[in-house]
Design a protein around this motif. Structure first.
Motif, short mmCIF file in Angstrom:
data_model
loop_
_atom_site.label_atom_id
_atom_site.label_comp_id
_atom_site.label_asym_id
_atom_site.label_seq_id
_atom_site.Cartn_x
_atom_site.Cartn_y
_atom_site.Cartn_z
N THR A 32 4.86 64.56 -48.13
CA THR A 32 5.82 63.53 -48.49
C THR A 32 5.29 62.68 -49.63
O THR A 32 4.13 62.24 -49.59
N THR A 33 6.09 62.45 -50.64
CA THR A 33 5.67 61.64 -51.78
C THR A 33 5.68 60.16 -51.42
O THR A 33 6.73 59.61 -51.09
N PRO A 34 4.53 59.50 -51.44
CA PRO A 34 4.51 58.07 -51.13
C PRO A 34 5.37 57.28 -52.12
O PRO A 34 5.43 57.59 -53.31
N LYS A 35 6.03 56.24 -51.61
CA LYS A 35 6.89 55.44 -52.46
C LYS A 35 6.10 54.54 -53.39
O LYS A 35 6.54 54.20 -54.49
N PHE A 36 4.89 54.15 -52.95
CA PHE A 36 4.08 53.22 -53.72
C PHE A 36 2.75 53.86 -54.11
O PHE A 36 2.38 54.92 -53.59
N ASP A 37 2.02 53.21 -54.99
CA ASP A 37 0.70 53.69 -55.37
C ASP A 37 -0.29 53.46 -54.23
O ASP A 37 -0.15 52.53 -53.43
N PHE A 38 -1.28 54.29 -54.17
CA PHE A 38 -2.30 54.27 -53.13
C PHE A 38 -3.00 52.92 -53.08
O PHE A 38 -3.43 52.39 -54.10
N ARG A 39 -3.09 52.34 -51.89
CA ARG A 39 -3.80 51.09 -51.62
C ARG A 39 -3.27 49.88 -52.39
O ARG A 39 -3.99 48.89 -52.56
N THR A 40 -2.04 49.93 -52.84
CA THR A 40 -1.50 48.80 -53.59
C THR A 40 -0.54 47.95 -52.78
O THR A 40 -0.24 46.82 -53.18
N LYS A 41 -0.05 48.48 -51.65
CA LYS A 41 0.99 47.78 -50.91
C LYS A 41 0.93 48.15 -49.43
O LYS A 41 0.64 49.30 -49.09
N TYR A 42 1.19 47.17 -48.58
CA TYR A 42 1.28 47.43 -47.15
C TYR A 42 2.55 48.19 -46.84
O TYR A 42 3.65 47.81 -47.25
N GLY A 43 2.41 49.31 -46.14
CA GLY A 43 3.56 50.09 -45.69
C GLY A 43 3.24 50.70 -44.33
O GLY A 43 2.37 51.57 -44.21
N TYR A 44 3.93 50.25 -43.31
CA TYR A 44 3.62 50.59 -41.92
C TYR A 44 3.83 52.08 -41.68
O TYR A 44 4.96 52.57 -41.68
N THR A 45 2.73 52.82 -41.47
CA THR A 45 2.75 54.28 -41.44
C THR A 45 2.32 54.79 -40.08
O THR A 45 1.13 54.96 -39.81
N ASN A 46 3.29 55.03 -39.22
CA ASN A 46 2.98 55.50 -37.86
C ASN A 46 2.20 56.80 -37.86
O ASN A 46 1.27 56.99 -37.06
N ALA A 47 2.57 57.72 -38.75
CA ALA A 47 1.95 59.04 -38.73
C ALA A 47 0.48 59.01 -39.13
O ALA A 47 -0.25 59.96 -38.84
N GLY A 48 0.04 57.94 -39.78
CA GLY A 48 -1.39 57.81 -40.07
C GLY A 48 -2.22 57.84 -38.79
O GLY A 48 -3.35 58.35 -38.76
N TYR A 49 -1.65 57.31 -37.72
CA TYR A 49 -2.36 57.30 -36.45
C TYR A 49 -2.41 58.68 -35.81
O TYR A 49 -3.30 58.96 -35.00
N ALA A 50 -1.47 59.55 -36.14
CA ALA A 50 -1.57 60.94 -35.68
C ALA A 50 -2.82 61.59 -36.28
O ALA A 50 -3.52 62.36 -35.60
N ILE A 51 -3.10 61.27 -37.54
CA ILE A 51 -4.33 61.78 -38.17
C ILE A 51 -5.54 61.22 -37.45
O ILE A 51 -6.51 61.94 -37.15
N ALA A 52 -5.51 59.92 -37.13
CA ALA A 52 -6.63 59.29 -36.44
C ALA A 52 -6.88 59.98 -35.10
O ALA A 52 -8.04 60.17 -34.70
N GLY A 53 -5.82 60.33 -34.39
CA GLY A 53 -5.98 61.02 -33.11
C GLY A 53 -6.72 62.33 -33.25
O GLY A 53 -7.57 62.68 -32.41
N LYS A 54 -6.40 63.07 -34.32
CA LYS A 54 -7.08 64.35 -34.57
C LYS A 54 -8.55 64.14 -34.90
O LYS A 54 -9.42 64.93 -34.50
N VAL A 55 -8.84 63.08 -35.65
CA VAL A 55 -10.24 62.78 -35.99
C VAL A 55 -11.03 62.43 -34.72
O VAL A 55 -12.16 62.91 -34.52
N ILE A 56 -10.45 61.62 -33.87
CA ILE A 56 -11.10 61.26 -32.60
C ILE A 56 -11.41 62.52 -31.79
O ILE A 56 -12.50 62.67 -31.22
N GLU A 57 -10.47 63.44 -31.76
CA GLU A 57 -10.67 64.69 -31.04
C GLU A 57 -11.80 65.52 -31.63
O GLU A 57 -12.66 66.05 -30.91
N LYS A 58 -11.83 65.62 -32.97
CA LYS A 58 -12.86 66.42 -33.64
C LYS A 58 -14.25 65.84 -33.41
O LYS A 58 -15.22 66.56 -33.18
N VAL A 59 -14.35 64.51 -33.47
CA VAL A 59 -15.66 63.86 -33.40
C VAL A 59 -16.18 63.77 -31.97
O VAL A 59 -17.37 63.99 -31.72
N SER A 60 -15.30 63.45 -31.03
CA SER A 60 -15.74 63.20 -29.66
C SER A 60 -15.75 64.44 -28.78
O SER A 60 -16.44 64.47 -27.75
N GLY A 61 -14.99 65.46 -29.16
CA GLY A 61 -14.85 66.63 -28.31
C GLY A 61 -13.86 66.43 -27.18
O GLY A 61 -13.67 67.33 -26.35
#
Length: 506
Positions: A165-194
């Motif tokens: 998905t093409t972000p509407k704004f430039d990277f790190r320039t504006k707050y935009g509430y992104t629920n799916a970012g936490y889906a990525i975090a969940g995968k990272v937690i799984e990879k790191v913790s087992g």
């Protein structure tokens, strides 16, 4: 039915109360009346309220029923989905792993998910773990949520489609509430913790804090006993919603908990991570979750003074009348909640409701905060309710106008059958429009439980009424060229996704 519901609210509630000499009069004398009046105004079937002060549970009680039209009363152990109040648990999980030396929040996402890609290669290579949970990826608030929320997509597919998905704004320039970012975090937690994200929370947070009824996944919530049912408002009446599985986005919003269990979470948050005299969450972890990372903007208060809104790891951070507030709200499939901490006052508040059509869950919180800060009573909820009536009337009038256009039985210049067929969105995938008498039936590739009825209202526009009322009633414009249908643009309620989705005829 409404008279029965109100009688239940007035006559019965489950309560645990421990007033002290410093407890404000609003809490000791007015809380019940305030809640019951608000529930009557908003037609909330059931709710629960928690106040923790100086390590003591001042109030832990429930009001009303678990499901509209039934007599089963809610109590302090009744589970409600807490929506985005899940995010603070996910943020705490990341901070715990950092404290254990298993990751750094400044690490790049691709260190743990090498095949993750954003449309811009530079962002792909520079995106950090902090970026994905502090809403600074460049997306607009809720961008992509229509595609993901309550869909048939797996978590991996959600992550892949977010990156496409093409972000509407430039990277790190504006707050935009992104629920799916936490889906990525969940995968990272799984990879790191087992451990899976849900098992990590269970072992590292729920068990140590004795939150034994709390569940991390919506599928487990649906199997639990003593649960509240989700409700919404449709056609000017409160209805029960069907259960929806939201576990492909679990780390952003799928936890189910009670005010009894949440009291343990709030006590630990307010006592440097201690619960029952023992450190359950290292203070460095709590402090890390409250480190400001993203500027949301200026604080706007209805009456009192505040200056800034910031975001940490799953917590919103603000100042209010000279004191710090750490808080979050949650909205998910028929539930609304708020969790609020005033660390300097050693005060914690949680409000859980089983309706997504109210402001009481937030207005009550502010009334309690003001009472403990010695500020004047404002009757926030009545102000919010009066404003909501105005908005609701405006929306109702607009929908009636659209429905009146349907009744005019306007004929499209192009045969209705020509609008039928298969359409494709570049990221979401396919939509199918089937001829169904004088209307069209919309089916979506990744939403097997969702359909919509499209009725012609003129000028190549159709009124869309979704089978699930939480998606809203919207107007879809179609593009035509030389007498042929080229595309249509899909919209959902702004509370789900602000973005238009263009589907091109396939």
């Amino acid at each position: 039915m409404k008279k029965f519901f109100l009688s239940v609210c007035i006559l019965f509630f489950s309560a645990s109360i421990h007033f002290s000499q410093t407890t404000p009069m609003f809490v000791t004398d007015s809380l019940d009346n305030y809640v019951l009046r608000g529930m009557k105004n908003w037609e909330i079937p059931g709710m629960a309220v928690l106040i923790v002060k100086d390590g003591n549970i001042i109030v832990s009680k429930a009001y009303g029923v678990k499901e509209l039209g039934k007599s089963d009363l809610a109590d302090e152990n009744t589970l409600f989905l807490i929506g985005s109040n899940t995010k603070a648990f996910t943020g705490t999980a990341l901070a715990l792993l950092e404290q254990e030396g298993k990751l750094k929040l400044d690490d790049k996402v691709i260190k743990y998910i090498p095949d993750f890609k954003m449309k811009d290669p530079w962002i792909t290579n520079d995106l950090t773990l902090t970026d994905i949970v502090t809403h600074r990826m460049g997306y607009e608030t809720f961008q992509g949520d229509f595609m993901f929320w309550a869909s048939d997509l797996t978590a991996d597919e959600v992550i892949e489609k977010l990156g496409s998905t093409t972000p509407k704004f430039d990277f790190r320039t504006k707050y935009g509430y992104t629920n799916a970012g936490y889906a990525i975090a969940g995968k990272v937690i799984e990879k790191v913790s087992g451990l899976t994200w849900s098992n990590f929370l269970k072992e590292k947070l729920f068990k140590p804090l004795k939150m034994f009824r709390t569940v991390a996944l919506s599928v487990d919530f649906s199997k639990s006993d003593n649960t509240a049912k989700p409700h919404t408002k449709a056609n000017n009446q409160i209805i029960v919603l069907p259960f929806e599985n939201i576990d492909n986005m679990a780390p952003c919003g799928s936890i189910g908990s009670s005010v009894s269990d949440l009291s343990h979470w709030l006590i630990a948050q307010l006592d440097s991570g201690k619960f029952e005299g023992e450190i359950k969450i290292p203070f460095e972890v709590i402090r890390r979750t409250r480190k400001p990372e993203t500027i949301i903007g200026r604080a706007r208060r209805l009456y009192n003074e505040g200056h800034f809104n910031l975001y940490g790891l799953g917590w919103a951070l603000t100042d209010y009348e000279g004191t710090e507030i750490v808080s979050h709200t949650g909205a998910v499939n028929g539930f609304l909640s708020s969790v609020t901490l005033l660390p300097e006052e050693n005060l914690g508040i949680a409000v859980l409701t089983n309706s997504d059509a109210n402001s009481l869950f937030e207005m009550l919180k502010w009334e309690i905060v003001d009472s403990y800060l010695g500020l004047p009573y404002r009757n926030y909820d009545q102000v919010a309710f009066n404003r909501s009536l105005t908005r609701e009337n405006q929306i109702t009038e607009l929908i009636i106008q659209w429905q009146d256009s349907v009744k005019m039985d306007i004929k499209p210049q192009i045969p209705l059958s020509d609008f039928a067929g298969k359409y494709k969105h570049e990221v979401y995938g396919f939509a199918e429009l089937e001829l169904n008498g004088n209307s069209l039936l919309l089916k979506l590739e990744h939403h097997s439980n969702l359909t919509a009825k499209l009725e012609y209202i003129g000028s190549n526009r159709f009124l869309c009424t979704y089978s699930n009322p939480t998606y809203g009633i919207k107007v879809f414009p179609f593009e035509t060229e030389d007498g042929k249908v080229k595309s249509f643009t899909l919209f959902v309620t702004e509370g789900l996704d602000f973005q238009p989705y263009k589907f091109i005829k396939y």
